[in-house]
Design an enzyme around this catalytic site. Structure first.
Site, mmCIF file in Angstrom:
data_model
loop_
_atom_site.group_PDB
_atom_site.id
_atom_site.type_symbol
_atom_site.label_atom_id
_atom_site.label_comp_id
_atom_site.label_asym_id
_atom_site.label_seq_id
_atom_site.Cartn_x
_atom_site.Cartn_y
_atom_site.Cartn_z
ATOM 1 C CB CYS A 32 -0.944 0.019 1.198
ATOM 2 S SG CYS A 32 -2.152 1.383 1.088
ATOM 3 C CB CYS A 70 -2.684 3.729 -6.370
ATOM 4 S SG CYS A 70 -3.937 2.861 -5.404
#
Length: 260
Positions: free
Chosen positions: A81, A203
């Site tokens: 993440c 991302c």
């Protein structure tokens, strides 16, 4: 004469609970490697909305997740993440990715494992450095305040962010459904003058794997994503050649001349 056995590596993934992309794109990428095989073993941290509060709460679950993947006897770890770490910024002159990667190494060592450890945040820094990129452009799914934290983090790491786009999607489940045309449209709207590289998806949840080579061919500069940066750094950490076709020049750095 018996052919040498192909090495197999177990990859541990620590992912947000609402992420459905990294467990698709990472096996798809590493499955293209001609000299090794991989299996993937994930543990999940609860997170749904990409906000500073939920990101902090998610990071607090790291210890449990690392213990769980350690039980699988993994060879390498990707803390998957990017924004969860970049949103925490820098302390003691080091980025949060450095602090977290060292903490995971230490935790695994306590379990008797000498696994290689990287994070999506650290992998992006590593990959951009390997490309010799100093001036970059970004496409991100995040709400603008969170996107500004990512820009600030990368600039603190020594990069110049020439231009960037935030798609303003706060629900992480929705991020996993962003259409490729929207991502490419954002990339095409960027001012890429003087840019050394484009990060098409900063991302691991925003799908982009099928777009990286297409964007690189169209835009005429190196294109990478959080996923391709993660694959690059995992391969390097495992001392494997970086030669994965169809996902941009970053992943052909060790291919024969002319094969990229």
């Amino acid at each position: 004469m018996t052919a040498p056995a192909v090495p197999h590596h177990r990859i541990g993934l620590v992912v947000p609970s609402s992420n459905v992309t990294v467990e698709t794109e990472m096996p798809a990428l590493l499955g293209r490697h001609a000299g090794a095989t991989f299996s993937f073993h994930a543990s999940r941290m609860r997170m749904h909305t990409v906000s500073p509060e939920e990101l902090r709460a998610m990071n607090a679950q790291r210890g449990r997740c690392v213990d769980e993947i350690a039980d699988a006897g993994i060879d390498a770890v990707l803390y998957a993440c990017l924004v969860a770490l970049m949103a925490q910024g820098h302390t003691d002159g080091r980025g949060e990715h450095d602090h977290v990667e060292r903490a995971v190494v230490d935790q695994l060592a306590d379990r008797g494992l000498a696994a290689r450890v990287t994070s999506s945040a650290g992998a992006l820094v590593t990959a951009l450095t390997a490309l010799g990129a100093s001036r970059i452009a970004l496409v991100m799914p995040y709400l603008r305040p969170v996107a500004e934290l990512v820009v600030g983090y990368l600039e603190a790491e020594g990069f110049t962010v020439a231009d960037w786009r935030a798609l303003e999607v706060g629900d992480n489940a929705e991020v996993g459904c962003i259409a490729g045309d929207r991502v490419l449209g954002a990339a095409r709207s960027l001012d890429l003058t003087g840019a050394d590289a484009l990060v098409l998806s900063a991302c691991v949840q925003m799908p982009s794997l099928d777009l990286v080579q297409r964007a690189e061919d169209e835009l005429g500069l190196p294109v990478l994503s959080a996923a391709t940066a993660g694959a690059f750094t995992l391969l390097r950490s495992l001392d494997l050649p970086v030669d994965l076709p169809g996902a941009g020049g970053l992943l052909r750095l060790d291919s024969p001349v002319g094969a990229r």
